[in-house]
Design a protein around this motif. Structure first.
Motif, short mmCIF file in Angstrom:
data_model
loop_
_atom_site.label_atom_id
_atom_site.label_comp_id
_atom_site.label_asym_id
_atom_site.label_seq_id
_atom_site.Cartn_x
_atom_site.Cartn_y
_atom_site.Cartn_z
N MET A 192 0.87 -1.17 0.00
CA MET A 192 0.00 0.00 0.00
C MET A 192 0.91 1.23 0.00
N ILE A 193 0.66 2.17 -0.90
CA ILE A 193 1.45 3.40 -0.89
C ILE A 193 0.58 4.52 -0.33
N GLY A 194 1.10 5.21 0.72
CA GLY A 194 0.32 6.23 1.43
C GLY A 194 0.34 5.91 2.91
N SER A 195 0.07 6.91 3.72
CA SER A 195 0.14 6.67 5.18
C SER A 195 -0.99 7.42 5.88
N SER A 196 -2.18 7.30 5.33
CA SER A 196 -3.31 7.97 5.97
C SER A 196 -4.47 6.96 6.10
N TYR A 197 -5.70 7.48 6.21
CA TYR A 197 -6.85 6.61 6.51
C TYR A 197 -7.00 5.43 5.56
N SER A 198 -6.85 5.70 4.26
CA SER A 198 -7.10 4.63 3.29
C SER A 198 -6.06 3.52 3.42
N ALA A 199 -4.79 3.91 3.53
CA ALA A 199 -3.73 2.90 3.64
C ALA A 199 -3.95 2.06 4.89
N GLU A 200 -4.26 2.74 5.97
CA GLU A 200 -4.47 2.01 7.23
C GLU A 200 -5.67 1.07 7.12
N ASP A 201 -6.78 1.60 6.63
CA ASP A 201 -8.00 0.79 6.67
C ASP A 201 -7.99 -0.33 5.63
N ILE A 202 -7.52 -0.03 4.42
CA ILE A 202 -7.49 -1.09 3.40
C ILE A 202 -6.43 -2.13 3.80
N GLY A 203 -5.35 -1.65 4.40
CA GLY A 203 -4.32 -2.59 4.88
C GLY A 203 -4.87 -3.53 5.94
N MET A 204 -5.56 -2.98 6.93
CA MET A 204 -6.06 -3.83 8.02
C MET A 204 -7.27 -4.68 7.57
N GLN A 205 -8.01 -4.13 6.61
CA GLN A 205 -9.08 -4.90 5.99
C GLN A 205 -8.50 -6.15 5.31
N SER A 206 -7.37 -5.96 4.63
CA SER A 206 -6.73 -7.07 3.92
C SER A 206 -6.17 -8.08 4.92
N HIS A 207 -5.64 -7.57 6.02
CA HIS A 207 -5.17 -8.47 7.08
C HIS A 207 -6.35 -9.31 7.59
N LYS A 208 -7.47 -8.64 7.80
CA LYS A 208 -8.67 -9.32 8.31
C LYS A 208 -9.11 -10.42 7.35
N MET A 209 -8.96 -10.16 6.07
CA MET A 209 -9.41 -11.12 5.05
C MET A 209 -8.32 -12.12 4.67
N GLY A 210 -7.22 -12.13 5.41
CA GLY A 210 -6.25 -13.21 5.23
C GLY A 210 -5.10 -12.93 4.28
N ALA A 211 -4.76 -11.65 4.05
CA ALA A 211 -3.58 -11.36 3.22
C ALA A 211 -2.34 -11.93 3.91
N ALA A 212 -1.36 -12.37 3.11
CA ALA A 212 -0.16 -12.95 3.70
C ALA A 212 0.69 -11.87 4.37
N SER A 213 0.88 -10.75 3.67
CA SER A 213 1.66 -9.66 4.27
C SER A 213 1.17 -8.32 3.72
N ILE A 214 1.37 -7.29 4.54
CA ILE A 214 0.99 -5.93 4.15
C ILE A 214 2.19 -5.03 4.40
#
Ligand code: FAD
Ligand code: NA7
Length: 456
Positions: free
Chosen positions: A202-224
């Motif tokens: 994810m490129i960026g360090s604000s709301y979208s990066a945080e939320d889409i990153g943690m959303q992906s973690h929640k859905m089983g991404a291997a790494s973020i």
């Protein structure tokens, strides 16, 4: 002749403007002729999300950047309307961080109750605006997307309420053209299920990066991996999540970072923010600004400096949302109808400059919350918008931000107290990390998706 008011956009800001006039009408005031144009076939703006990406069924840019499994990213108690509480809408206490559909239902509830839908022309997109200095009238050209017919309308006052989180900012990175995996902007992200087992950048360090990153973690991404340009978010991330400085270039599937590290990725999500874009306005009336708490050229964040018949709602970066749009709409209404008399151009500029100076000196998120609270206080004091305890809401923002630092995956399970009704939020039946059904039905009716460990 009755004042003619045009409103472009029926998202939360446009809906606030409709509600502001309705509130005045209910108090016995004579209200202007109002027309609101909304390009989608329903109101709600970002909250009226879509599965589509790119263009909609009419070939217009898809407006909403929201996605499946989007849960409120701030406490609902910070955005509660002071004239329409969550208790009034749902008839019982709910949790502090509801999913999108629940907040959509809440904002619709208030306007449906006040019978303002009649002012809105749906599937109607603003195409062009001109302003006649001599007559002091706006001529707005609108296209009915169902018939493809254009019409012009003449207004004395024009309200721009089309939002500024819809047109993506998409920077270029060397080598990204030949990156073999998926590359998308956050605006086109619709859900993280397909990132199961993938390595994400994810490129960026604000709301979208945080939320889409943690959303992906929640859905089983291997790494973020989160790549920042200026400052890392520095949350206590889960073990599969790291922050790196900015990408310098890509070679094949490999991203190279400015600290000399590198990594291979399956997909890149550009969480690089949005542009202020008003293609239906001439350049001299069009706001040009980065995403900041106080864009220049708007007196009280609302009134266009060089043409005080033009108003922008929701043009700032947002801690406060729905209640701030209300305060702005009430202020704009009172300026339009002459209840508030504007000071001279020079005095307005002095006021804007003072806010810009204060903005330039902001040091951290707590100071930003104080800043927007003070801004809101000024607006509310100027009108009859029902006041609420702003210091208490500001403290809620600070508590929320500290909760995020304590537990980025658990802050949405925290409870906050309404300053409007005094009601304490109730614990949701399922912790956010386990909640895999974001429908309003499941939210309101359960059952829990938490695994029962048998422990208390
Ligand atoms: P929008 O909601 O953007 O509405 C603008 C409206 O204008 C739309 O309906 C659009 O169709 C219409 N429009 C655009 N162009 C035209 C045209 N030419 N002619 C006619 N109509 C037009 N806020 C929160 O409080 N909590 C959250 O959790 C939260 N999460 C967010 C997550 C994402 C991904 C994004 C992008 C935003 C989020 N926000 C959140 C902020 C959100 O933007 C505001 O809550 C709110 O939607 C802003 O309202 P608005 O009316 O100013 O703009
Ligand atoms: P924001 O909050 O405007 O943040 C944009 C981010 O993108 C921010 O971290 C920027 O870094 C970064 N950015 C912008 N341009 C670049 C380039 N060229 N390279 C690298 N990084 C860049 O947008 P969001 O989408 O996160 O949030 C918008 C709304 O959506 C918000 O209200 C949420 O509720 C949901 P910077 O810090 O400026 O260096």
């Amino acid at each position: 002749m009755t004042l003619r008011v045009g409103i472009i956009g029926a998202g939360p800001s446009g809906m606030a403007q409709l509600r502001a006039f309705e509130s005045a009408r209910q108090k016995g005031a004579e209200i202007p002729d109002i027309m609101c144009f909304e390009k989608q076939d329903d109101w709600g703006g970002q909250w009226n999300n879509s599965w589509r990406i790119g263009l909609d069924a009419h070939g217009e840019p898809v407006h909403s950047s929201m996605y499946r499994h989007l849960w409120s990213n701030g406490p609902k108690e910070c955005l509660e309307f002071s004239d329409y509480s969550f208790d009034e809408h749902f008839g019982r206490p709910i949790s502090s961080f509801p999913p999108r559909e629940v907040l959509f239902d809440y904002i619709k509830g208030r306007v449906e109750k006040s019978d303002v839908r009649k002012y809105v022309r749906f599937s109607s997109v603003a195409r062009h605006t001109s302003y006649n200095e001599y007559t002091q009238e706006f001529t707005l050209t609108v296209e009915d997307l169902k018939t493809n017919k254009t019409e012009t309308h003449v207004f004395d006052k024009l309200v721009v309420a089309t939002g500024h989180f819809s047109v993506p900012s998409v920077p270029e990175f060397k080598g990204i053209k030949t990156f073999p995996g998926e590359v998308l902007h956050a605006h086109d992200f619709r859900g993280a299920e397909r990132f199961y087992g993938k390595n994400l950048l994810m490129i960026g360090s604000s709301y979208s990066a945080e939320d889409i990153g943690m959303q992906s973690h929640k859905m089983g991404a291997a790494s973020i991996t989160l790549s920042y340009r200026t400052t890392p978010m520095a949350y206590d991330w889960p073990a599969n999540t790291v922050e790196r400085p900015l990408v310098t270039h890509f070679s094949g599937p490999t991203a190279h970072f400015s600290d000399g590290t590198q990594g291979d990725f399956d997909a890149v999500v550009l969480c690089t923010g949005y542009q202020h874009k008003y293609p239906y306005l001439p350049s001299e009336l069009s706001l040009k600004s980065p995403n900041v708490l106080y864009p220049g050229n708007l007196y009280k964040g609302v009134v266009w400096q060089q043409n005080t018949n033009l108003f922008y709602l929701g043009a700032q970066d947002q801690y406060y949302t729905f209640n701030m749009f209300d305060a702005q709409a009430w202020f704009a209404r009172d300026v339009m109808t002459g209840v508030i008399e504007l000071p001279s151009l020079a005095e307005r500029q002095k006021d804007i400059d003072a806010w810009l100076e204060r903005q330039a000196a902001l040091t951290d998120h707590d100071a930003e919350a104080d800043f927007q609270t003070d801004y809101l206080r000024e607006l509310i004091e100027a009108t009859d918008y029902p006041s609420f305890d702003l210091d208490a809401v500001c403290q809620l923002f600070k508590d929320w931000m500290h909760h995020k630092h304590d537990d980025i995956l658990g802050y949405r399970d925290m409870l906050h107290r309404s300053v409007v009704t005094g009601t304490m939020a109730t614990k949701h039946h399922t912790r956010w990390l386990n909640a895999m059904d974001d429908s309003m039905k499941r939210y309101l009716e359960g059952p829990s998706q938490d695994v029962d460990t048998g422990s208390p």
